[in-house]
Write an enzyme that holds these catalytic residues in place. Structure first.
Site, PDB file in Angstrom:
ATOM      1  N   GLY A 153       7.065   9.782 -39.162  1.00 37.14           N
ATOM      2  CA  GLY A 153       7.189   8.372 -38.811  1.00 37.14           C
ATOM      3  C   GLY A 153       8.363   8.151 -37.887  1.00 37.14           C
ATOM      4  O   GLY A 153       9.354   8.884 -37.916  1.00 37.14           O
ATOM      5  N   GLY A 154       8.248   7.135 -37.023  1.00 36.27           N
ATOM      6  CA  GLY A 154       9.348   6.801 -36.119  1.00 36.27           C
ATOM      7  C   GLY A 154       9.645   7.918 -35.145  1.00 36.27           C
ATOM      8  O   GLY A 154       8.744   8.490 -34.527  1.00 36.27           O
ATOM      9  N   ASP A 155      10.927   8.248 -34.991  1.00 37.01           N
ATOM     10  CA  ASP A 155      11.371   9.350 -34.140  1.00 37.01           C
ATOM     11  C   ASP A 155      11.843  10.491 -35.035  1.00 37.01           C
ATOM     12  O   ASP A 155      12.523  10.247 -36.049  1.00 37.01           O
ATOM     13  CB  ASP A 155      12.504   8.890 -33.233  1.00 37.01           C
ATOM     14  CG  ASP A 155      12.990  10.006 -32.323  1.00 37.01           C
ATOM     15  OD1 ASP A 155      12.477  10.084 -31.192  1.00 37.01           O
ATOM     16  OD2 ASP A 155      13.863  10.792 -32.738  1.00 37.01           O
ATOM     17  N   LYS A 182       3.191  15.278 -50.899  1.00 36.69           N
ATOM     18  CA  LYS A 182       2.627  15.899 -52.092  1.00 36.69           C
ATOM     19  C   LYS A 182       2.793  17.412 -52.098  1.00 36.69           C
ATOM     20  O   LYS A 182       2.154  18.109 -52.887  1.00 36.69           O
ATOM     21  CB  LYS A 182       1.143  15.530 -52.218  1.00 36.69           C
ATOM     22  CG  LYS A 182       0.907  14.041 -52.435  1.00 36.69           C
ATOM     23  CD  LYS A 182      -0.567  13.722 -52.572  1.00 36.69           C
ATOM     24  CE  LYS A 182      -0.787  12.224 -52.768  1.00 36.69           C
ATOM     25  NZ  LYS A 182      -2.225  11.886 -52.868  1.00 36.69           N
ATOM     26  N   PRO A 236       6.308   3.617 -35.505  1.00 36.87           N
ATOM     27  CA  PRO A 236       6.596   2.830 -36.709  1.00 36.87           C
ATOM     28  C   PRO A 236       5.424   2.610 -37.651  1.00 36.87           C
ATOM     29  O   PRO A 236       5.613   2.070 -38.734  1.00 36.87           O
ATOM     30  CB  PRO A 236       7.080   1.502 -36.133  1.00 36.87           C
ATOM     31  CG  PRO A 236       6.357   1.398 -34.830  1.00 36.87           C
ATOM     32  CD  PRO A 236       6.296   2.795 -34.290  1.00 36.87           C
ATOM     33  N   GLY A 257       6.439  -2.970 -40.977  1.00 31.73           N
ATOM     34  CA  GLY A 257       6.456  -3.429 -39.589  1.00 31.73           C
ATOM     35  C   GLY A 257       5.426  -2.747 -38.702  1.00 31.73           C
ATOM     36  O   GLY A 257       5.186  -1.544 -38.820  1.00 31.73           O
ATOM     37  N   MET A 302      15.920   2.323 -44.564  1.00 29.08           N
ATOM     38  CA  MET A 302      15.894   2.912 -45.909  1.00 29.08           C
ATOM     39  C   MET A 302      16.942   2.294 -46.835  1.00 29.08           C
ATOM     40  O   MET A 302      17.519   2.974 -47.674  1.00 29.08           O
ATOM     41  CB  MET A 302      16.111   4.438 -45.832  1.00 29.08           C
ATOM     42  CG  MET A 302      15.091   5.160 -44.963  1.00 29.08           C
ATOM     43  SD  MET A 302      15.382   6.940 -44.872  1.00 29.08           S
ATOM     44  CE  MET A 302      16.939   6.979 -43.968  1.00 29.08           C
ATOM     45  N   ASP A 334       3.807  12.929 -42.711  1.00 30.65           N
ATOM     46  CA  ASP A 334       4.677  12.130 -43.569  1.00 30.65           C
ATOM     47  C   ASP A 334       3.938  10.908 -44.097  1.00 30.65           C
ATOM     48  O   ASP A 334       2.968  10.429 -43.484  1.00 30.65           O
ATOM     49  CB  ASP A 334       5.890  11.631 -42.768  1.00 30.65           C
ATOM     50  CG  ASP A 334       7.067  12.587 -42.882  1.00 30.65           C
ATOM     51  OD1 ASP A 334       6.982  13.533 -43.676  1.00 30.65           O
ATOM     52  OD2 ASP A 334       8.058  12.379 -42.166  1.00 30.65           O
ATOM     53  N   VAL A 386       0.843  -1.202   0.000  1.00 31.55           N
ATOM     54  CA  VAL A 386       0.000   0.000   0.000  1.00 31.55           C
ATOM     55  C   VAL A 386       0.874   1.247   0.000  1.00 31.55           C
ATOM     56  O   VAL A 386       0.668   2.179  -0.786  1.00 31.55           O
ATOM     57  CB  VAL A 386      -0.960   0.006   1.208  1.00 31.55           C
ATOM     58  CG1 VAL A 386      -1.713   1.334   1.275  1.00 31.55           C
ATOM     59  CG2 VAL A 386      -1.940  -1.156   1.117  1.00 31.55           C
ATOM     60  N   PRO A 417       8.936  -1.414  10.636  1.00 27.44           N
ATOM     61  CA  PRO A 417      10.118  -2.252  10.855  1.00 27.44           C
ATOM     62  C   PRO A 417      10.714  -2.754   9.541  1.00 27.44           C
ATOM     63  O   PRO A 417      11.926  -2.964   9.437  1.00 27.44           O
ATOM     64  CB  PRO A 417       9.583  -3.428  11.689  1.00 27.44           C
ATOM     65  CG  PRO A 417       8.266  -2.984  12.204  1.00 27.44           C
ATOM     66  CD  PRO A 417       7.723  -2.013  11.216  1.00 27.44           C
TER      67      PRO A 417
END
Length: 410
Positions: free
Chosen positions: A253-255, A222, A177, A366, A337, A200, A26, A46
């Site tokens: 995408g991604g980081d 585009k 991803p 992925g 890539m 993206d 707790v 204790p």
């Protein structure tokens, strides 16, 4: 007292004495919130769980390693009674009543003078759910309500309008991803609050369908001016919309900073005097292999992993990758890539010492519903890509870890 509902209130405990009796599970659950509130915590027990002991060792609280004794609550503003001794709990509760210390009891809510609500936070707002009566309380029900409200605020499905002026600017959000569930909580919230989203091709596209009709969505793939002007055009679009006072999200995408040209966008915004928030994302370099059942590191197999861009071939004068040095490493090599250059990459690695039998996994799309994994070796990967028609986006994993686990993870 039990006939009346509890009066909800927020306690400001910073720098004020809080006494916690008992160092079990707790206390372990409740202490982090008390520490975050800045309370001056004295733990009397204790024994303590390893996590609670670590808090004491780190100096986050004062631990008195003994049972409760009368007088322990003197000077306290708030007390949490959670020992395994019912008599000690009752005695401490009585002391709290004498000293007018608000007291929570984990073993007997009826005997307590305060109840702990189920709480959660989102963007500086605390959501607290409290049942009206002690008897018949269902903690799972209050927790479920709390979770539903907080989740709605975080993912944007429960939108509360801001009545204060928002500062216009740009949020550079890593979308992960591809699976929309793998964007960060903060990224999803900012997306829900956006006026303009510049997305993206590799970002989590499914999230765009959830945006309100008034949100302008710009497909970065585009944007005009031609292929080689695309990044400049994206920078200009970010600046233009932010200068109009809009809240802009650049969904990547991604980081953003892993082969995402995110820093170029940050620099362009800084030069234009536009504030920018960077929200990290889960990189495909680790998440896509994991989704395909491949650990990029594994005890006794790989003690390091290296992530490289394969968008230019090893023999291209523009390449900044030291491929001969990479060939000498024994760990995992993750290539992003690089699916159309994988033949040249494999040849170069083998030519500089990597075994042609080194396992290779190709993971296409992925984390999405279209994900598929194709295995090969450095000697066969070029032909495998052609035969299996593996296309981008795909992550290439090279190393013994490819054989370390099952072919897929649910």
């Amino acid at each position: 007292m039990a006939e009346h509902p509890a009066y909800p209130v927020g306690l400001r405990l910073s720098g004020r004495r809080v006494v916690v009796l008992g160092g079990g599970q707790v206390a372990q659950r409740r202490l982090p919130a008390l520490l975050a509130a800045g309370a001056d915590i004295v733990l009397v027990s204790p024994e303590a769980t390893p996590s609670v002991e670590a808090m004491a060792d780190a100096g986050e609280l004062t631990w008195q390693r003994r049972p409760y004794a009368d007088g322990d609550l003197a000077g306290a503003w708030y007390a949490l009674i959670a020992t395994s001794d019912p008599e000690a709990n009752a005695a401490a509760s009585a002391e709290a009543e004498r000293h007018r210390v608000w007291c929570v009891r984990s073993d007997d809510a009826d005997a307590a003078t305060a109840w702990t609500p189920a709480t959660g936070t989102s963007e500086g707002v605390t959501v607290a759910v409290l049942t009206a009566e002690a008897r018949g309380r269902d903690p799972r029900h209050t927790a479920a309500i709390r979770d539903a409200v907080v989740a709605g605020l975080r993912d944007g499905t429960l939108v509360a309008p801001h009545h204060r002026t928002r500062t216009p600017g740009v949020a550079l959000v890593g979308g992960g991803p591809g699976d929309p569930d793998l964007i960060t909580v903060r990224g999803r919230r900012l997306l829900a609050e956006a006026d303009v989203v510049i997305a993206d091709r590799l970002g989590p596209r499914d999230l765009l369908a959830e945006l309100p009709p008034h949100v302008e969505v710009i497909d970065a793939a585009k944007i005009p001016y031609g292929r080689y002007m695309a990044q400049e055009a994206i920078n200009n679009a970010l600046i233009e919309h932010a200068k109009q006072g809009k809240s802009v999200v650049r969904l990547k995408g991604g980081d953003p900073f892993v082969f995402g040209r995110g820093m170029e966008e940050v620099q362009a915004l800084a030069e234009a005097g536009i504030p920018c928030t960077v929200v990290p994302g889960i990189s495909s370099s680790i998440s896509v292999p994991a989704a395909a059942g491949i650990p990029v590191t594994h005890r006794g197999v790989a003690h390091e992993f290296t992530v490289v861009s394969g968008h230019v071939a090893p023999d291209d004068e523009r390449s900044l990758v030291d491929w001969p040095s990479l060939a000498k490493l024994t760990g995992t090599l993750v290539v992003l890539m690089g699916i159309d250059k994988i033949g040249k990459i494999a040849e170069t690695l083998v030519a500089h010492g990597r075994s042609p039998d080194t396992p290779v996994a190709l993971v296409q799309e992925g984390t999405t519903a279209a994900q598929r994994r194709v295995d090969a070796t450095l000697a066969t990967v070029a032909e495998t890509v052609r035969a299996e028609d593996v296309r981008p986006p795909a992550v290439v994993v090279i190393g013994a870890v490819v054989k370390a686990g099952p072919e897929s993870v649910a």
